[in-house]
Design a protein around this motif. Structure first.
Motif, PDB file in Angstrom:
ATOM      1  N   UNK A 148       7.300  -6.256 -16.813  1.00 33.93           N
ATOM      2  CA  UNK A 148       7.354  -6.150 -18.149  1.00 33.93           C
ATOM      3  C   UNK A 148       7.859  -7.360 -19.212  1.00 33.93           C
ATOM      4  N   UNK A 149       7.573  -7.401 -20.578  1.00 37.30           N
ATOM      5  CA  UNK A 149       6.508  -7.999 -20.908  1.00 37.30           C
ATOM      6  C   UNK A 149       6.102  -9.574 -20.843  1.00 37.30           C
ATOM      7  N   UNK A 150       6.882 -10.137 -19.942  1.00 36.17           N
ATOM      8  CA  UNK A 150       6.976 -11.646 -19.469  1.00 36.17           C
ATOM      9  C   UNK A 150       5.486 -11.448 -18.683  1.00 36.17           C
ATOM     10  N   UNK A 151       5.729 -10.241 -17.552  1.00 32.88           N
ATOM     11  CA  UNK A 151       4.438 -10.143 -16.870  1.00 32.88           C
ATOM     12  C   UNK A 151       4.722  -9.259 -15.966  1.00 32.88           C
ATOM     13  N   UNK A 152       3.324  -9.166 -14.607  1.00 37.88           N
ATOM     14  CA  UNK A 152       3.540  -7.839 -13.717  1.00 37.88           C
ATOM     15  C   UNK A 152       3.917  -7.866 -12.665  1.00 37.88           C
ATOM     16  N   UNK A 153       5.217  -7.035 -12.808  1.00 34.98           N
ATOM     17  CA  UNK A 153       5.913  -7.596 -10.637  1.00 34.98           C
ATOM     18  C   UNK A 153       6.805  -8.668 -11.240  1.00 34.98           C
ATOM     19  N   UNK A 154       8.191  -8.576 -11.875  1.00 39.91           N
ATOM     20  CA  UNK A 154       8.480  -9.900 -11.879  1.00 39.91           C
ATOM     21  C   UNK A 154      10.059  -9.825 -11.601  1.00 39.91           C
ATOM     22  N   UNK A 155      10.617  -7.948 -11.635  1.00 42.08           N
ATOM     23  CA  UNK A 155      11.167  -7.135 -11.382  1.00 42.08           C
ATOM     24  C   UNK A 155      11.621  -6.647 -10.423  1.00 42.08           C
ATOM     25  N   UNK A 156      11.857  -6.404  -9.171  1.00 39.15           N
ATOM     26  CA  UNK A 156      11.461  -5.500  -8.599  1.00 39.15           C
ATOM     27  C   UNK A 156      12.306  -6.526  -6.890  1.00 39.15           C
ATOM     28  N   UNK A 157      12.545  -5.604  -5.649  1.00 41.42           N
ATOM     29  CA  UNK A 157      13.367  -5.942  -4.295  1.00 41.42           C
ATOM     30  C   UNK A 157      12.198  -5.728  -4.026  1.00 41.42           C
ATOM     31  N   UNK A 158      12.664  -6.564  -2.106  1.00 41.61           N
ATOM     32  CA  UNK A 158      11.982  -5.967  -1.343  1.00 41.61           C
ATOM     33  C   UNK A 158      12.600  -4.894  -0.504  1.00 41.61           C
ATOM     34  N   UNK A 159      11.968  -3.874  -0.534  1.00 40.14           N
ATOM     35  CA  UNK A 159      12.691  -2.402   0.100  1.00 40.14           C
ATOM     36  C   UNK A 159      11.570  -1.284   1.288  1.00 40.14           C
ATOM     37  N   UNK A 160      11.974  -1.477   2.297  1.00 46.20           N
ATOM     38  CA  UNK A 160      10.639  -1.426   3.165  1.00 46.20           C
ATOM     39  C   UNK A 160      10.767   0.401   3.742  1.00 46.20           C
ATOM     40  N   UNK A 161       9.659   1.239   3.149  1.00 46.31           N
ATOM     41  CA  UNK A 161       9.597   2.249   3.360  1.00 46.31           C
ATOM     42  C   UNK A 161      10.062   3.043   4.790  1.00 46.31           C
ATOM     43  N   UNK A 162      10.366   4.007   5.129  1.00 44.80           N
ATOM     44  CA  UNK A 162      10.588   4.174   6.819  1.00 44.80           C
ATOM     45  C   UNK A 162       9.135   4.335   7.379  1.00 44.80           C
ATOM     46  N   UNK A 163       8.482   5.235   6.259  1.00 49.98           N
ATOM     47  CA  UNK A 163       7.323   5.912   6.858  1.00 49.98           C
ATOM     48  C   UNK A 163       5.950   5.730   6.094  1.00 49.98           C
ATOM     49  N   UNK A 164       4.587   5.693   6.184  1.00 48.87           N
ATOM     50  CA  UNK A 164       3.528   5.698   5.625  1.00 48.87           C
ATOM     51  C   UNK A 164       2.911   6.558   6.097  1.00 48.87           C
ATOM     52  N   UNK A 165       2.123   7.250   5.438  1.00 45.83           N
ATOM     53  CA  UNK A 165       1.397   8.248   5.820  1.00 45.83           C
ATOM     54  C   UNK A 165      -0.011   8.246   5.236  1.00 45.83           C
ATOM     55  N   UNK A 166      -1.639   8.044   4.952  1.00 44.19           N
ATOM     56  CA  UNK A 166      -2.786   7.167   5.068  1.00 44.19           C
ATOM     57  C   UNK A 166      -3.759   8.081   5.128  1.00 44.19           C
ATOM     58  N   UNK A 167      -3.598   9.400   3.722  1.00 45.31           N
ATOM     59  CA  UNK A 167      -4.034  10.446   4.620  1.00 45.31           C
ATOM     60  C   UNK A 167      -5.793  10.434   4.068  1.00 45.31           C
ATOM     61  N   UNK A 168      -6.984   9.347   5.104  1.00 39.65           N
ATOM     62  CA  UNK A 168      -8.098   9.312   4.742  1.00 39.65           C
ATOM     63  C   UNK A 168      -8.757  10.148   3.461  1.00 39.65           C
ATOM     64  N   UNK A 169      -8.714  11.236   3.987  1.00 41.62           N
ATOM     65  CA  UNK A 169      -9.304  12.714   2.758  1.00 41.62           C
ATOM     66  C   UNK A 169      -8.949  12.468   1.633  1.00 41.62           C
ATOM     67  N   UNK A 170      -7.777  11.441   1.056  1.00 36.78           N
ATOM     68  CA  UNK A 170      -7.814  11.286  -0.406  1.00 36.78           C
ATOM     69  C   UNK A 170      -8.673  11.143  -0.847  1.00 36.78           C
ATOM     70  N   UNK A 171      -9.074  10.037  -0.320  1.00 35.24           N
ATOM     71  CA  UNK A 171      -9.774   9.278  -0.895  1.00 35.24           C
ATOM     72  C   UNK A 171     -11.126   9.671  -1.912  1.00 35.24           C
TER      73      UNK A 171
END
Length: 369
Positions: A148-171
């Motif tokens: 927001x204008x007031x700063x970074x990440x000041x409006x949000x929520x805790x919401x966990x993903x159900x799965x994370x796939x970290x594909x190293x090939x994308x790096x």
């Protein structure tokens, strides 16, 4: 491939780390796909580089893909960006039991996660992080937000993903500067809580940045495992344990704000310089010696990251940087907790830091060339 569990008392999920995970996304995420159509929110650049791989993987499992493309950059994490995404998801008739896929870096993950947190009071999402910073930090732990204008990440929520796939090939597709910026978050885990990992990175950091397979997988897996342990202990940052993950961020966010959240200073670069400033301020407080602060600065410098505040040539003083800190979302009853060091590998939360003293300290750092 490594699989790291994030244990959250009945809401566990797995983070997979390895190569060719996008090609296996349809199979690995099959438990989170209920319909023929899969909605995927993607960074425009990530879609260009990796979209076909993901779409092919999902189509091989009998699914169609609806794409929503987000412009690259922090500007997409806005009220307008959130509203447009939510309207699109509603048009696609996303239900509470559905899962939206997020392909890209931290901006896409944050925006998609927040939209899913509020859409119909909460639907699921799957993280497919394509940057090093997102893989080791923002894709794990459930913090979602917009700016927001007031700063970074000041409006949000805790919401966990159900799965994370970290594909190293994308790096391999990342520009070197962005890869180094992500490495700052890897280094952070050693500085804040694991001296042995810090020493390992001192010896193997160049191999990690060269994307050598075994060192890279080890560094990413160790970082994710460290974050998973802390998140499991303090998911919503109520005990102070999770706050340690903010090492470098209070200083770094102030620097990002002063540079307009622009390409002049990437988030990871701000964190890197912020860690150096946190270490030097810890030395000023008598918590560590100057030699330990120099050790942190040397590790940051060796990775090719900003390590000297004066080099930014900011047109401001310490009071202005401290003023940015007053908008930090961690402000509590008028005080701002700082993550400082008692040793390299041991961070602590200090709640009695004077922002006026921080401003005076920053004045000195701004003048040191």
């Amino acid at each position: 491939m490594a699989v790291i569990p994030v244990d959250l008392s009945g809401r566990e999920y797995d983070v997979h780390v390895g190569r060719d995970l996008l090609e296996g996304a349809g199979r690995l995420a099959r438990n989170f796909i209920r319909k023929q159509m899969v909605c995927v929110v993607a960074d425009e650049r990530a879609h260009e580089l990796h979209g076909r791989r993901l779409e092919t993987a999902l189509m091989e499992q009998g699914h169609d893909v609806a794409w929503y493309l987000v412009p690259s950059g922090e500007a997409s994490k806005s009220w307008n960006g959130l509203a447009q995404l939510c309207e699109w998801l509603l048009d696609k008739e996303v239900e509470r039991g559905d899962h939206v896929f997020a392909l890209g870096g931290g901006v896409v993950g944050d925006l998609t996660g927040f939209a899913c947190a509020i859409l119909k009071r909460g639907c699921g999402f799957v993280q497919l992080p394509t940057t090093l910073l997102a893989q080791v930090d923002s894709s794990v732990g459930g913090k979602t937000a917009i700016n927001t204008r007031a700063g970074k990440n000041l409006v949000g929520a805790f919401h966990q993903p159900s799965l994370v796939l970290a594909d190293l090939g994308t790096l391999a597709t990342l520009p070197p500067r962005e890869l180094r910026a992500g490495y700052a978050e890897v280094l952070k885990y050693g500085v804040l809580g694991d001296r042995a990992f810090f020493d390992w990175l001192s010896a193997n950091g160049p191999a990690v940045l060269s994307l050598e397979e075994q060192p890279l997988e080890y560094a990413v897996s160790m970082s994710i495992a460290a974050k998973a342990r802390i998140v499991a202990e303090d998911e919503r940052e109520t005990s102070g344990r999770r706050a340690l993950l903010n090492l470098g961020h209070t200083f770094g966010h102030a620097l990002e704000a002063e540079t307009g959240f622009s390409d002049r200073l990437l988030h990871g670069e701000g964190v890197a310089l912020g860690m150096v400033l946190a270490a030097r301020y810890s030395a000023r407080m008598g918590m560590i010696g100057d030699a330990d602060a120099d050790l942190v600065a040397q590790a940051v410098a060796t990775a090719g990251l900003p390590h000297d505040l004066a080099d930014l040539a900011l047109d401001c003083d310490g009071q202005k940087l401290a003023a940015h800190m007053r908008h930090d979302k961690k402000m509590d009853a008028g005080t701002l907790p700082f993550v400082l060091l008692e040793a390299v590998g041991k961070a602590v939360l200090k709640r009695d830091v004077s922002l006026d003293d921080v401003a005076a300290f920053l004045d000195g750092q701004l003048r040191v060339a």
